[in-house]
Every structure is written in C-alpha cells, then in structure tokens.
Motif scaffolding. Structure first.
Motif, PDB file in Angstrom:
ATOM      1  N   LYS A   1     -48.844 -65.010  45.368  1.00 30.95           N
ATOM      2  CA  LYS A   1     -48.842 -66.520  45.681  1.00 30.95           C
ATOM      3  C   LYS A   1     -49.150 -66.678  46.913  1.00 30.95           C
ATOM      4  O   LYS A   1     -50.195 -67.639  47.097  1.00 30.95           O
ATOM      5  N   ALA A   2     -49.349 -65.608  47.869  1.00 27.57           N
ATOM      6  CA  ALA A   2     -50.340 -65.966  49.052  1.00 27.57           C
ATOM      7  C   ALA A   2     -51.706 -65.644  48.876  1.00 27.57           C
ATOM      8  O   ALA A   2     -52.488 -66.529  49.171  1.00 27.57           O
TER       9      ALA A   2
ATOM     10  N   LEU B   1     -53.124 -66.645  45.748  1.00 30.38           N
ATOM     11  CA  LEU B   1     -53.463 -67.504  45.287  1.00 30.38           C
ATOM     12  C   LEU B   1     -53.705 -68.935  46.445  1.00 30.38           C
ATOM     13  O   LEU B   1     -54.465 -69.716  46.156  1.00 30.38           O
ATOM     14  N   GLU B   2     -52.659 -68.989  47.194  1.00 30.36           N
ATOM     15  CA  GLU B   2     -53.011 -70.095  48.165  1.00 30.36           C
ATOM     16  C   GLU B   2     -54.034 -70.025  48.888  1.00 30.36           C
ATOM     17  O   GLU B   2     -54.666 -71.141  49.209  1.00 30.36           O
ATOM     18  N   THR B   3     -54.409 -68.638  49.282  1.00 29.24           N
ATOM     19  CA  THR B   3     -55.563 -68.620  49.938  1.00 29.24           C
ATOM     20  C   THR B   3     -56.894 -69.075  49.185  1.00 29.24           C
ATOM     21  O   THR B   3     -57.936 -69.666  49.880  1.00 29.24           O
ATOM     22  N   THR B   4     -56.904 -68.641  47.937  1.00 38.61           N
ATOM     23  CA  THR B   4     -58.264 -69.025  47.145  1.00 38.61           C
ATOM     24  C   THR B   4     -58.105 -70.496  46.937  1.00 38.61           C
ATOM     25  O   THR B   4     -59.299 -70.839  46.918  1.00 38.61           O
ATOM     26  N   LEU B   5     -56.971 -71.293  46.923  1.00 38.41           N
ATOM     27  CA  LEU B   5     -57.122 -72.663  46.481  1.00 38.41           C
ATOM     28  C   LEU B   5     -57.489 -73.342  47.688  1.00 38.41           C
ATOM     29  O   LEU B   5     -57.661 -74.421  47.431  1.00 38.41           O
ATOM     30  N   ARG B   6     -57.589 -72.786  48.745  1.00 39.86           N
ATOM     31  CA  ARG B   6     -58.101 -73.794  49.966  1.00 39.86           C
ATOM     32  C   ARG B   6     -59.598 -73.921  49.718  1.00 39.86           C
ATOM     33  O   ARG B   6     -60.160 -74.788  50.388  1.00 39.86           O
TER      34      ARG B   6
ATOM     35  N   ASP C   1     -49.048 -81.259  49.763  1.00 40.96           N
ATOM     36  CA  ASP C   1     -48.157 -80.176  49.474  1.00 40.96           C
ATOM     37  C   ASP C   1     -47.818 -80.226  47.783  1.00 40.96           C
ATOM     38  O   ASP C   1     -47.512 -81.324  47.464  1.00 40.96           O
ATOM     39  N   CYS C   2     -48.380 -79.098  47.286  1.00 45.20           N
ATOM     40  CA  CYS C   2     -48.085 -79.213  45.788  1.00 45.20           C
ATOM     41  C   CYS C   2     -47.164 -78.016  45.175  1.00 45.20           C
ATOM     42  O   CYS C   2     -47.348 -76.869  45.841  1.00 45.20           O
ATOM     43  N   GLU C   3     -46.606 -78.382  44.439  1.00 44.83           N
ATOM     44  CA  GLU C   3     -45.486 -77.331  43.865  1.00 44.83           C
ATOM     45  C   GLU C   3     -46.272 -76.385  42.880  1.00 44.83           C
ATOM     46  O   GLU C   3     -47.060 -77.206  41.962  1.00 44.83           O
ATOM     47  N   VAL C   4     -46.251 -75.214  42.840  1.00 46.42           N
ATOM     48  CA  VAL C   4     -46.943 -74.136  41.918  1.00 46.42           C
ATOM     49  C   VAL C   4     -45.935 -73.456  41.005  1.00 46.42           C
ATOM     50  O   VAL C   4     -44.913 -72.917  41.661  1.00 46.42           O
TER      51      VAL C   4
END
Length: 319
Positions: A127-128, A130-135, A174-177
């Motif tokens: 999850k971390a 993916l969060e870094t990639t989606l930036r 803020d997006c729920e994944v």
C-alpha cells in the motif's frame, strides 16, 4: 503536424505520438504525464483552462480513451511523447495519430485496483509503494493498466473501478483504495461434501448383528406329571400333601395301608397314587352314606377342578 480546432473554449489537437524514451526521459514512465509542443502552451494560455491541466487522449482506430496530465512543453511541433505503458493501453504504435482534448475531471473518492500477479502482495508494504507511485499520476481511468516499478521489477495493476465517475482526478484528494484478488490468484480447493461423506467399502459401517442375551428362567416349564404347565411357580397352589395323610393316621383305614405299601416295590420311587385305589380323601369302607354325598358333589368338582399334587398316574424311574 497538428490539427487545431478554432473553438475558443475547447483545446483539441491531433498529434503523432512517440514514447518518452525518444527524448531521453525514462523517468516519465513512472506516471501519466506527457510532453507537448510549445505551441500547445500558447494556445492553452489564451484560454481560461483550470489548473492542473488534464487531457483526454483518444485513439479513434481502436476506440480507446484515457486521461493524462502534462509535464513539459518541449516536444517538437506536431508531436507528443507518452509513457510506453500508456501507448500500450491505447493500442498505439510509434508515429500513430492521437487526438488530445482538454478535460475537467472530478476528484476521486474511491478506486478499486487489481494486481496482475500475486507477487505484488508479497511486498512488505504494497500500500505504501502504491501510494508513492500514484503521486506521479494526475488522474485514473477505469479500464486502464498502470505500471508500478519496485526493486527493478515492474508490477502491472488494472484500474477496476473509480468513483464518482469512470475517470477521476487524484491530485490533492483523499481517495479510498480497495484491492481485488490478483488475476492469477487461485482459491484453495475445499473438500467436497460428497467426497468427505463417501467412505471406502471396507470402512463403511455395517449394521451390528443382534446377539441374543441370556435371560434366566425364560424357557418353558415341565410338570412332573407330564401335563402342560399353565401356571408359574409363584401362582401355582401349594401341593396338597395332607390328602393322603388321613389314610396313614386314621385308625379305621389301617387295613388299607399295608395293601398300598405292598404294591410298591422296594428301592423304587413312585410318583402318583395307586391306580387300584380310589383317589377319594374322605371316603372310608365303613361309611357307605359318604359315597352318595361325594357323588352328589361331583358336578361341582367338574365345574371348578382343583389341582391336587401326586394324584395322577404313577410312573416308575425304571420305566
């Protein structure tokens, strides 16, 4: 060569596309940013377009649509550069023409992702990562496949669903994944109920055979005089042994005692009375009137016979 639409409120151009590796910018592969020519910036500046700038890419030949952002305006005129994963989603080859149109997207509130392989879930903190990639992404479109690089390996993830629309902006929101099971995931096989209940023939239980239990005193009784036993030992009347005693104690019948004993051989047990002797208990030779009284009582004895022990035929043990 770019084809421009003179409509003042809409930016819509046609460009030939090439991958970003052509301009030595491989880092743009980790995102959805494209590179456009300087003329596009001049055109967009003259229009009142919301920032950040978002665009819709349309491949009319394959009817594929996606959305992206822009990073720089340094491309050659009539050309745009795209990340290679985006060209794959659009089914574009090098030099194909793609239509670029400005777009306004709502901020995303929900995104459902589905990795292609289960090894993405083996990452210590997917999850971390993916969060870094989606930036590096400006927007997400349902049906697209994005690429997540990690430890010199590329992981591909499908965009299964986006809310509130099929294409959303993920900039400063803020997006729920949520994650769907990977495409190559296989559920462990569960033993079927029919297989678990089925036993081998040799293991199947057979009905237990009924083994008769021993119950004492349950057989049929036999009387000593040969008659059928119709009464139990508890309900049978006590033997009337006194019926033969008057003959032995009565002095008037003393003449008959030697006669009775004379017919019994010595050393033998005789069951029953002497057949030559009348089985009357109260009759004496001197009283003749008693015979008439006893004969008058015979119908009563026939109606209600009473059991008298040792009153049947005599049998010898020697046959």
């Amino acid at each position: 060569m770019a084809y421009e639409n003179n409509h003042s409120s809409t930016f819509e151009q046609h460009y030939r596309c090439y991958p970003v590796s052509f301009i030595d910018k491989p880092h743009l592969e980790n995102g959805d940013k494209i590179v456009m020519p300087p003329s596009a910036l001049d055109r967009l500046a003259s229009m009142h377009i919301e920032y950040p700038m978002l665009f819709e890419l349309n491949n009319s030949s394959s009817e594929r649509v996606t959305h992206c952002g822009v990073l720089e305006f340094v491309a050659d005129e009539g050309v745009i550069y795209l990340p290679y994963w985006m060209m794959q989603n659009m089914l574009l080859q090098e030099g194909d023409v793609v239509k670029v149109k400005n777009a306004s997207l709502a901020k995303g509130s929900y995104v459902k992702l589905q990795p292609h392989t289960t090894d993405f879930l083996d990452i210590s903190n997917p999850k971390a990562i993916l969060e870094t990639t989606l930036r590096s992404y400006s927007c997400l479109t349902t049906g697209d496949t994005i690429m997540v690089p990690y430890n010199d390996k590329k992981y591909y993830i499908d965009i299964v669903e986006t809310k509130p629309s099929s294409a959303v902006s993920i900039i400063e929101t803020d997006c729920e994944v949520d994650f769907a099971p990977p495409l190559d995931y296989k559920e462990p096989e569960k033993p079927s109920s029919s297989r678990s209940n089925k036993r081998p023939p040799e293991v199947q239980e057979e009905p237990a055979e009924k083994i008769p239990k021993f119950s004492p005193f349950t057989g049929s009784g036999r009387r000593l005089d040969g008659k059928t036993a119709t009464q139990t030992a508890e309900s049978a009347p006590a033997p009337m042994l006194k019926s033969h005693q008057p003959n032995a104690d009565n002095g008037t019948n003393g003449s008959k005692s030697p006669n009775a004993s004379s017919h019994q051989p010595s050393g033998k047990l005789v069951f029953g009375s002497n057949p030559k002797q009348q089985p009357t208990s109260n009759e004496t030779p001197t009283k003749v009137a008693s015979k008439s009284s006893s004969s008058s009582q015979e119908p009563t004895q026939v109606d209600k016979p009473k059991f008298q022990a040792f009153s049947g035929k005599k049998y010898s043990l020697q046959g």
